[in-house]
Motif scaffolding. Structure first.
Motif, PDB file in Angstrom:
ATOM      1  N   LYS A   8       0.775  -1.167   0.024  1.00 19.05           N
ATOM      2  CA  LYS A   8      -0.011  -0.038   0.019  1.00 19.05           C
ATOM      3  C   LYS A   8       0.744   1.348   0.096  1.00 19.05           C
ATOM      4  O   LYS A   8       0.718   2.401  -0.549  1.00 19.05           O
ATOM      5  N   TYR A   9       1.845   1.197   0.785  1.00 14.16           N
ATOM      6  CA  TYR A   9       2.726   2.465   0.850  1.00 14.16           C
ATOM      7  C   TYR A   9       4.200   2.282   1.118  1.00 14.16           C
ATOM      8  O   TYR A   9       4.558   1.224   1.924  1.00 14.16           O
ATOM      9  N   ILE A  10       5.093   3.323   1.256  1.00 19.49           N
ATOM     10  CA  ILE A  10       6.523   3.240   1.758  1.00 19.49           C
ATOM     11  C   ILE A  10       6.241   3.886   3.174  1.00 19.49           C
ATOM     12  O   ILE A  10       5.864   5.077   3.157  1.00 19.49           O
ATOM     13  N   GLU A  63      -3.584  -5.584  -3.022  1.00 22.58           N
ATOM     14  CA  GLU A  63      -3.418  -3.993  -2.873  1.00 22.58           C
ATOM     15  C   GLU A  63      -2.110  -3.769  -3.867  1.00 22.58           C
ATOM     16  O   GLU A  63      -1.128  -4.493  -3.380  1.00 22.58           O
ATOM     17  N   ALA A  64      -2.149  -2.824  -4.449  1.00 23.92           N
ATOM     18  CA  ALA A  64      -0.978  -2.171  -5.297  1.00 23.92           C
ATOM     19  C   ALA A  64      -1.103  -0.830  -5.491  1.00 23.92           C
ATOM     20  O   ALA A  64      -1.858  -0.619  -6.388  1.00 23.92           O
ATOM     21  N   TYR A  65      -0.630   0.042  -4.577  1.00 22.26           N
ATOM     22  CA  TYR A  65      -1.057   1.291  -4.677  1.00 22.26           C
ATOM     23  C   TYR A  65       0.252   2.254  -4.556  1.00 22.26           C
ATOM     24  O   TYR A  65       1.127   2.097  -4.095  1.00 22.26           O
ATOM     25  N   GLY A  66      -0.128   3.301  -5.352  1.00 27.15           N
ATOM     26  CA  GLY A  66       0.985   4.496  -5.408  1.00 27.15           C
ATOM     27  C   GLY A  66       2.188   4.211  -6.069  1.00 27.15           C
ATOM     28  O   GLY A  66       2.812   3.330  -6.686  1.00 27.15           O
ATOM     29  N   THR A  67       3.148   4.994  -5.513  1.00 28.43           N
ATOM     30  CA  THR A  67       4.632   4.764  -5.762  1.00 28.43           C
ATOM     31  C   THR A  67       5.298   3.404  -5.420  1.00 28.43           C
ATOM     32  O   THR A  67       6.431   2.734  -6.059  1.00 28.43           O
ATOM     33  N   ALA A  68       4.686   3.024  -4.197  1.00 34.17           N
ATOM     34  CA  ALA A  68       5.077   1.780  -3.635  1.00 34.17           C
ATOM     35  C   ALA A  68       4.973   0.717  -4.519  1.00 34.17           C
ATOM     36  O   ALA A  68       5.612  -0.192  -4.830  1.00 34.17           O
ATOM     37  N   TYR A  69       3.504   0.614  -5.249  1.00 29.71           N
ATOM     38  CA  TYR A  69       3.328  -0.392  -6.271  1.00 29.71           C
ATOM     39  C   TYR A  69       4.357  -0.326  -7.481  1.00 29.71           C
ATOM     40  O   TYR A  69       4.882  -0.996  -8.281  1.00 29.71           O
ATOM     41  N   THR A  70       4.662   0.982  -7.804  1.00 31.75           N
ATOM     42  CA  THR A  70       5.632   1.236  -8.771  1.00 31.75           C
ATOM     43  C   THR A  70       6.805   0.730  -8.592  1.00 31.75           C
ATOM     44  O   THR A  70       7.357   0.031  -9.685  1.00 31.75           O
ATOM     45  N   LEU A  71       7.310   0.743  -7.608  1.00 34.34           N
ATOM     46  CA  LEU A  71       8.681   0.273  -7.163  1.00 34.34           C
ATOM     47  C   LEU A  71       8.880  -1.124  -7.423  1.00 34.34           C
ATOM     48  O   LEU A  71       9.815  -1.627  -7.590  1.00 34.34           O
ATOM     49  N   THR A 122      -8.344 -10.811  -7.318  1.00 31.37           N
ATOM     50  CA  THR A 122      -8.414  -9.885  -5.792  1.00 31.37           C
ATOM     51  C   THR A 122      -7.453  -8.601  -5.899  1.00 31.37           C
ATOM     52  O   THR A 122      -7.766  -7.876  -5.093  1.00 31.37           O
ATOM     53  N   ALA A 123      -6.916  -8.331  -7.087  1.00 26.92           N
ATOM     54  CA  ALA A 123      -5.838  -7.250  -7.162  1.00 26.92           C
ATOM     55  C   ALA A 123      -6.645  -6.164  -7.286  1.00 26.92           C
ATOM     56  O   ALA A 123      -7.761  -5.997  -7.916  1.00 26.92           O
ATOM     57  N   GLN A 124      -6.136  -4.727  -6.608  1.00 26.46           N
ATOM     58  CA  GLN A 124      -6.493  -3.634  -6.771  1.00 26.46           C
ATOM     59  C   GLN A 124      -5.296  -2.600  -7.110  1.00 26.46           C
ATOM     60  O   GLN A 124      -4.471  -2.624  -6.200  1.00 26.46           O
ATOM     61  N   VAL A 125      -5.244  -2.057  -8.047  1.00 24.75           N
ATOM     62  CA  VAL A 125      -4.440  -1.094  -8.432  1.00 24.75           C
ATOM     63  C   VAL A 125      -4.686   0.108  -8.911  1.00 24.75           C
ATOM     64  O   VAL A 125      -5.449   0.444  -9.511  1.00 24.75           O
ATOM     65  N   SER A 126      -3.937   1.360  -7.862  1.00 20.50           N
ATOM     66  CA  SER A 126      -4.547   2.595  -7.896  1.00 20.50           C
ATOM     67  C   SER A 126      -3.250   3.195  -7.474  1.00 20.50           C
ATOM     68  O   SER A 126      -2.553   2.892  -6.794  1.00 20.50           O
ATOM     69  N   GLU A 152     -13.419   2.440 -12.755  1.00 24.77           N
ATOM     70  CA  GLU A 152     -12.791   3.265 -13.737  1.00 24.77           C
ATOM     71  C   GLU A 152     -11.418   3.358 -13.537  1.00 24.77           C
ATOM     72  O   GLU A 152     -10.797   3.352 -14.473  1.00 24.77           O
ATOM     73  N   HIS A 153     -11.005   3.148 -12.161  1.00 22.19           N
ATOM     74  CA  HIS A 153      -9.726   3.604 -11.980  1.00 22.19           C
ATOM     75  C   HIS A 153      -8.770   2.336 -11.487  1.00 22.19           C
ATOM     76  O   HIS A 153      -7.595   1.931 -11.711  1.00 22.19           O
ATOM     77  N   SER A 154      -9.408   1.695 -10.220  1.00 21.30           N
ATOM     78  CA  SER A 154      -8.665   0.546  -9.629  1.00 21.30           C
ATOM     79  C   SER A 154      -8.922  -0.798  -9.780  1.00 21.30           C
ATOM     80  O   SER A 154      -8.294  -1.581  -9.264  1.00 21.30           O
ATOM     81  N   SER A 155     -10.026  -0.905 -10.577  1.00 24.90           N
ATOM     82  CA  SER A 155     -10.078  -2.413 -11.012  1.00 24.90           C
ATOM     83  C   SER A 155      -9.067  -3.033 -11.768  1.00 24.90           C
ATOM     84  O   SER A 155      -8.677  -2.365 -12.637  1.00 24.90           O
ATOM     85  N   VAL A 156      -8.929  -4.220 -11.487  1.00 23.18           N
ATOM     86  CA  VAL A 156      -7.743  -4.841 -12.017  1.00 23.18           C
ATOM     87  C   VAL A 156      -7.787  -5.176 -13.378  1.00 23.18           C
ATOM     88  O   VAL A 156      -7.231  -4.982 -14.653  1.00 23.18           O
ATOM     89  N   TYR A 157      -9.403  -5.153 -13.938  1.00 23.97           N
ATOM     90  CA  TYR A 157      -9.856  -5.131 -15.221  1.00 23.97           C
ATOM     91  C   TYR A 157      -9.419  -3.788 -16.276  1.00 23.97           C
ATOM     92  O   TYR A 157      -9.084  -3.811 -17.234  1.00 23.97           O
ATOM     93  N   ALA A 158      -9.732  -2.632 -15.538  1.00 28.30           N
ATOM     94  CA  ALA A 158      -9.499  -1.356 -15.973  1.00 28.30           C
ATOM     95  C   ALA A 158      -7.942  -1.335 -16.113  1.00 28.30           C
ATOM     96  O   ALA A 158      -7.668  -0.459 -17.207  1.00 28.30           O
ATOM     97  N   VAL A 159      -7.018  -1.627 -15.131  1.00 28.62           N
ATOM     98  CA  VAL A 159      -5.723  -1.556 -15.319  1.00 28.62           C
ATOM     99  C   VAL A 159      -5.222  -2.482 -16.406  1.00 28.62           C
ATOM    100  O   VAL A 159      -4.266  -2.040 -17.260  1.00 28.62           O
TER     101      VAL A 159
END
Length: 503
Positions: free
Chosen positions: A353-355, A391-399, A415-419, A455-462
């Motif tokens: 979720k975060y750093i 969960e995969a959020y923000g810059t932490a997910y990007t890293l 089960t994933a959420q990316v945002s 629209e934004h965090s659905s795994v299907y949207a990503v």
């Protein structure tokens, strides 16, 4: 003198070297539960495989307190042998000879061991048990330090280097651990420190505060494994070596895989992240459920370690907790860099979720640490596969080896959420005024959260934006990752012309 007499003389010289130790020093070491320098080598290597080099080396003109001192093998046993049939080089300091102190010839033997290992492309394992520098040899001893550091620096990224702290490792000798890829440490007798506690400004400091295995396993991160028994510790080193290539030019070891490549685990389809551990997912998808965790206690919010998939070594990075702190960032960066240097594919299991930052870690440079992790993943040219679990959020997910910084294949569980952040927090920021003025804030909140997720965090949207290559059934994770690694086997990356990176 006849040949038989010469052979008898040779044997007498060897016996004198083997028995030339200080009896009191040997008894003291054995009383502490230590192995001798030669026994450490014997336990590490395959039976009868050790070939000693430099047996007859001794100090040129060594005196201690104005008395001539005998220094058999000059206090360090060096040579080569095999572990599971693979060539390795080894040196083992002998604390029964002047406390294992490093002098000119002692250092030259270690440097020669490195020269041979680099030429032959074989790992080096060093058993450290020394009081430090021989003050009597002055600048020649300091030159010895420099020789060792120089050889280790040249070997970095060329051959694996393992330091084993069996006793004292004080002062400049501690740099050997810092320059090694992996450091193992005796929890009973190992002590490693740059400056003795009695020289520090904190007058309450003791060896327990700065030097023990517990400190370096949990706080400094210098040590990745500790055991009370030296025999058990050496067994773990042998185990680690089976996962590593001999050098940076070789492919990773590949064993005959007896596990089903298409095995599925239906228990992953209803995996409870609140109750179960990430290590259970790793055990489920790797060959025979076996893995070797590196640095379990330092940076404990993240798992780093080796396993096999389809018989070949893979490096795993997986989030144990929802955040990564400074220690976790540093541990992961070093691990990713090692894997890239030695052609080991990287698989990440992302759930973050975060750093996690504090005033202290901001001052200690957590921004730079996070930047180095981003660089390590982006710069790595080995096959990189990422599986987003929850969960995969923000810059932490990007890293975490995201598609954005160069992952070759990214899969996600349903089960994933990316945002950029969790849906509730995002909606509160985006619709703060509307929520304050709404007749039914809870109902509006629920409506907006649902719309945001779709629209934004659905795994299907990503996945629709191309940042996820496929959404997979959790039970099928093993076969999907293996298939991706097989495709990436012939991966090639054209590097830009540069001397070396500067991050």
């Amino acid at each position: 003198m006849s040949t038989l007499q010469k052979l008898s003389e040779l044997e007498a010289h060897k016996v004198a070297i083997l028995n030339g130790y200080d009896e009191e020093a040997k008894k003291a070491a054995l009383d502490k539960g230590k192995l001798t320098a030669r026994d450490r080598v014997t336990h590490l290597l395959d039976e009868n495989s050790f070939v000693e080099i430099g047996t007859f080396v001794t100090s040129k003109t060594f005196t201690c307190k104005d008395q001539k001192v005998n220094t058999p093998a000059d206090g360090v046993v060096c040579g080569y042998g095999t572990v599971e049939g693979n060539l390795v080089y080894v040196y083992s300091q002998d604390p029964t000879v002047l406390g294992g102190a490093i002098g000119e010839m002692h250092a030259k033997k270690i440097a020669k061991t490195y020269d041979d290992a680099i030429k032959m492309g074989a790992p080096v394992i060093g058993f450290i048990d020394t009081v430090g520098l021989r003050l009597e040899e002055s600048i020649e001893a300091l030159n010895g330090y420099g020789m060792i550091f120089n050889k280790m620096s040249k070997a970095s990224g060329v051959i694996p280097q393992i330091a084993v702290i069996c006793g004292d490792c004080a002062g400049g000798v501690s740099f050997v651990a810092g320059l090694s890829d992996f450091t193992f440490m005796s929890t009973k007798n190992g002590k490693m420190y740059l400056n003795s506690p009695n020289t520090l400004e904190d007058k309450n400091a003791s060896f327990d505060h700065v030097a023990t295995a517990n400190v370096h396993l949990r706080e400094s991160g210098l040590a990745v494994w500790g055991e009370e028994s030296e025999q058990v510790l050496i067994g773990k080193i042998r185990e680690l070596l089976t996962y590593l290539p001999l050098n940076s030019e070789q492919e990773t070891p590949c064993l005959n895989c007896m596990d089903d490549l298409n095995r599925v685990d239906s228990s992953l389809n209803d995996f409870d992240f609140d109750v179960r551990q990430i290590s259970e997912i790793i055990a489920s998808i790797v060959d025979n459920g076996m893995y070797f965790e590196v640095g379990e206690h330092y940076g404990a919010k993240v798992f780093t370690g080796f396993a096999r998939m389809n018989g070949a070594t893979v490096g795993f990075v997986a989030n144990k907790e929802e955040a990564m702190d400074l220690a976790a960032l540093q541990k992961t960066t070093q691990f990713v860099s090692f894997c890239d240097g030695f052609n080991i594919p990287i698989v990440t299991l992302t759930n973050i979720k975060y750093i996690e930052s504090t005033v202290a870690t901001e001052r200690l440079g957590i921004i730079k640490a996070a930047s180095k992790l981003a660089f390590a993943f982006a710069n790595a040219t080995v096959p990189k596969v990422n599986v987003i679990l929850k969960e995969a959020y923000g810059t932490a997910y990007t890293l975490m080896n995201s598609k954005h910084i160069g992952a070759d294949y990214v899969y996600a569980w349903p089960t994933a959420q990316v945002s950029t952040m969790n849906s509730e927090s995002a909606v509160k920021i985006m619709y703060e005024e509307a929520l304050q003025n709404a007749e039914n804030p809870a109902e509006l909140m629920q409506e907006k959260v649902k719309a945001y997720e779709e629209e934004h965090s659905s795994v299907y949207a990503v996945a629709g934006h191309g940042y996820i290559d496929d959404i997979i059934e959790p039970a099928a994770t093993r076969k999907r990752v293996i298939a991706a690694l097989e495709v990436l086997y012939t991966k090639q990356v054209a590097n830009h012309l540069k001397k070396h990176p500067t991050v």
